[in-house]
Write an enzyme that holds these catalytic residues in place. Structure first.
Site, PDB file in Angstrom:
ATOM      1  N   LYS A 163       0.709  -1.105  -0.088  1.00 44.26           N
ATOM      2  CA  LYS A 163      -0.006  -0.066  -0.010  1.00 44.26           C
ATOM      3  C   LYS A 163       0.797   1.257   0.042  1.00 44.26           C
ATOM      4  O   LYS A 163       0.483   2.254  -0.389  1.00 44.26           O
ATOM      5  CB  LYS A 163      -0.949   0.166   1.191  1.00 44.26           C
ATOM      6  CG  LYS A 163      -1.976   0.928   0.966  1.00 44.26           C
ATOM      7  CD  LYS A 163      -3.254   0.703   1.999  1.00 44.26           C
ATOM      8  CE  LYS A 163      -4.359   1.391   1.905  1.00 44.26           C
ATOM      9  NZ  LYS A 163      -4.946   1.371   0.558  1.00 44.26           N
TER      10      LYS A 163
HETATM   11  C1  F6R Z   1      -4.083   1.108  -5.943  1.00 44.24           C
HETATM   12  C2  F6R Z   1      -3.354   1.947  -5.124  1.00 44.24           C
HETATM   13  C3  F6R Z   1      -2.146   2.382  -5.829  1.00 44.24           C
HETATM   14  C4  F6R Z   1      -1.656   3.785  -4.962  1.00 44.24           C
HETATM   15  C5  F6R Z   1      -0.282   4.352  -5.667  1.00 44.24           C
HETATM   16  C6  F6R Z   1       0.019   5.648  -4.882  1.00 44.24           C
HETATM   17  O1  F6R Z   1      -5.301   0.568  -5.356  1.00 44.24           O
HETATM   18  O2  F6R Z   1      -3.842   2.302  -4.003  1.00 44.24           O
HETATM   19  O3  F6R Z   1      -1.951   2.549  -7.282  1.00 44.24           O
HETATM   20  O4  F6R Z   1      -2.490   4.882  -5.694  1.00 44.24           O
HETATM   21  O5  F6R Z   1       0.662   3.400  -5.123  1.00 44.24           O
HETATM   22  O6  F6R Z   1       0.010   5.548  -3.668  1.00 44.24           O
HETATM   23  P1  F6R Z   1      -0.294   6.900  -2.835  1.00 44.24           P
HETATM   24  O7  F6R Z   1      -1.524   7.343  -3.366  1.00 44.24           O
HETATM   25  O8  F6R Z   1      -0.017   6.514  -1.254  1.00 44.24           O
HETATM   26  O9  F6R Z   1       0.716   7.918  -3.261  1.00 44.24           O
END
Ligand code: F6R
Length: 608
Positions: free
Chosen positions: A603
């Site tokens: 995540k």
């Molecule tokens: C998919 C997902 C990822 C994140 C990406 C960026 O469900 O959650 O595609 O959106 O790894 O992460 P953030 O938003 O934490 O910068």
């Protein structure tokens, strides 16, 4: 992207195992290729149990609850260097097993270091980069016999970004460093703890020290000292009371967190609406900056990038602000510009830790005076520390790895920002929409109730066919199509390509045969183009499933329409994405997968 947690008490306690388990459970979202637990006991002995596999299985198999000791380190791994096996699981021993350490991040010169350390006679057991940090520390500790000096030297031979925690068997202290990856410290009455994840600390204490890159910390149960890792000079950082609300992860009747979090969306949007109404001065500051900017770049990755695509549409159409969405990993290479003091870098990131986004911000902080705004779900995260203005999307703890409610709140925050900015410019449409924003939570609830069964039917159909598929979007729905395709790939492991619908005829159309599935989230306002794009596929016998408010034009053209409640054009990305989230969820379940923890991903992606 790996998580590390290290805690120290005054003396051995039977509670150590359970404390480490509690800490580890908050790190699972960061990686679940392997897990490992280490304990140091007063009499100078250590325990190290670890292995590949899911956390709960390792906790059970290795009897972690029985761990005793005064100090402990836990690591959850998302593999980059070295396959997920026992040797590569963290924490790691040094050569003669009197130091144990673990990291979060990645060391890019791992191959060279393995060669160097092996030639120097050290025992390198695996190919994991975290082990290299332990050996780098070991190398200089054996020369200097001083933890601080050893780590200062070690960092000079380690290339990459990381956070690291380690302990020596015979010293009642732990050492932690923050070098580009997240690390927080919590100061309790009877312990001190450092962790990659703020929430893992908040369950024990709310007294937090927000560490900065280049901080080297030596800590025991009652005191800590922070040094600049480059100069060795001691630094003072305040202990701050952290008031962030941490919600306990609890399934409350749902089978999976993904489903629970899809259902939380109406409530989370309601809470965000209330929060934004009460913090309008923050929005005012943000609008002042973007109104004056020469360029507004919305920089993000993955799902957050899809929110930025929809957000750019809102800002352009509703506030006359020419914002451009840019993939974070693409920004430095493609734009090849030095943003000036009149440019705004608007970072969108759920975790606030994504390395691709940080790679855009860091050179700006060093070289230019461009303004940095961030929209995040984790206040206190690395990106917020580097931002002038922070918009909190307040979606709460998202346990499921696929983002759902954080995406929804990102869309809502953009919609609020754009309509508020447009209202300030007296733009009629913006004012009209802004006044209707309070209706969105009900609209979302209605959507969930209305589409759930049909989403399940569509998922069954996709699983029966078992092929890859496309998810097309036009105009306002391009971001929705990208997001729907990502969700389906992420939890159903079938290729689903998200594409701007006018591009489909430029090649991909050749894939269509009888019954080939195409999901098509659409707004009736775009019917002039969407109907043509549907027809191009339907005449070749493709199965076009349109997701839109009920609309006769689409009912006639498409193979099937999954109807969401009728609403304003600008609300349709919020309702239709729910259908795609549910289709992805049900397809994953039908295929016998666990949508909460898809294989191979994490995540929080704190690596390049
Ligand atoms: C998919 C997902 C990822 C994140 C990406 C960026 O469900 O959650 O595609 O959106 O790894 O992460 P953030 O938003 O934490 O910068």
């Amino acid at each position: 992207m790996c998580g590390v947690f290290g805690i120290i008490y005054a003396q051995d306690t039977n509670e150590l195992g359970n404390t480490l388990i509690k800490g580890s459970r908050k790190l699972v979202y960061r990686g679940y290729d392997s897990a490992g637990f280490a304990a140091f006991q007063d009499k100078g002995s250590t325990l190290l149990r670890k292995g590949p596999g899911m956390l709960e299985e390792i906790i059970r198999k290795e009897n972690i609850s029985e761990f005793t000791g005064s100090r402990g380190i836990v690591q959850l791994r998302w593999a980059t260097f070295g396959e997920p096996n026992l040797e590569n699981s963290q924490p790691h021993y040094d050569s003669d097993k009197d130091i144990i350490g673990a990291h979060n991040g990645n060391i890019v010169n791992t191959e060279q270091l393995i060669e160097e350390f092996t030639q120097e006679g050290m025992t390198v057991r695996g190919t994991n980069d975290g082990e290299m940090v332990v050996h780098a520390y070991e190398k200089f500790y054996n020369q200097l016999h001083d933890p601080k000096q050893a780590m200062m030297k070690a960092q000079t031979i380690l290339q990459g970004d990381y956070a690291f925690i380690c302990g020596n068997v015979n010293q009642h202290q732990l050492l932690a460093v923050k070098m580009g990856s997240s690390l927080y410290m919590g100061v309790g009455d009877t312990f001190i703890v450092c962790s990659s994840d703020l929430g893992s600390i908040l369950q024990f204490t709310r007294n937090i020290v927000f560490l900065k890159d280049g901080d080297l910390v030596l800590y025991n149960d009652s005191e800590y000292h922070i040094f600049d890792i480059h100069t060795g000079k001691e630094i003072q950082r305040p202990v701050e009371e952290c008031t962030i609300n941490i919600e306990e992860a609890n399934l409350v009747g749902f089978d999976h967190y993904m489903m629970k979090e899809i259902h939380e969306q109406p409530k989370k949007v309601q809470e965000l609406h209330d929060l934004l109404e009460n913090t309008q001065s923050n929005m005012d500051d943000c609008i002042d900056l973007i109104n004056q900017a020469d360029h507004v770049y919305l920089v993000a990755s993955g799902t957050s990038y899809h929110a930025a695509v929809v957000g750019a549409y809102y800002l352009n159409h509703l506030a006359g602000i020419h914002a451009v969405p840019v993939l974070a990993g693409y920004f430095n290479e493609y734009y090849n510009v030095s943003p000036t003091a009149k440019d705004v870098i608007f970072c969108v990131s759920q975790s606030g830790e994504t390395k691709d986004v940080i790679n855009v911000i860091n050179p700006i902080l060093h070289n230019t005076s461009a303004k940095i705004i961030s929209m995040v779900n984790v206040i206190g995260s690395s990106i917020t520390q580097k931002s002038e203005i922070v918009i909190n999307v307040a979606a709460g703890l998202e346990t499921s790895v696929p983002a759902t409610k954080s995406y929804m709140n990102q869309l809502f925050a953009f919609l609020y920002l754009a309509t508020y900015a447009g209202s300030k410019k007296k733009l009629d449409k913006a004012q009209e929409i802004h006044n209707q924003l309070s209706q969105i939570p009900n609209l979302l609830q209605e959507t969930i109730d209305q589409v759930k069964e049909e989403a399940k039917e569509i998922a069954d159909l996709l699983v029966q066919r078992g092929s890859d598929l496309y998810c097309l979007g036009y105009g306002i729905q391009y971001g929705t199509a990208l997001e729907g395709a990502l969700k389906i790939k992420e939890v159903y492991y079938k290729h689903c390509e998200g594409m701007y619908s006018s591009e489909f005829k430029h090649g991909p159309l050749s894939i269509v045969d009888e019954g080939y599935p195409i999901l098509f989230p659409a707004s009736p306002a775009d019917d002039h183009m969407v109907i043509s794009h549907i027809n191009e596929i339907r005449v070749r016998k493709g199965n076009v499933i349109v997701i839109s408010p009920q609309y006769h034009g689409y009912m006639k053209a498409a193979s099937r329409i999954v109807a969401v409640p009728d609403s304003d054009h600008y609300f349709i990305p919020l309702t239709t994405v729910i259908v795609l989230q549910l289709i992805a969820y049900y397809a994953s379940i039908q295929a016998g997968l666990n949508p909460d923890f898809p294989r191979n991903i994490s995540k929080t992606l704190t690596v390049d």
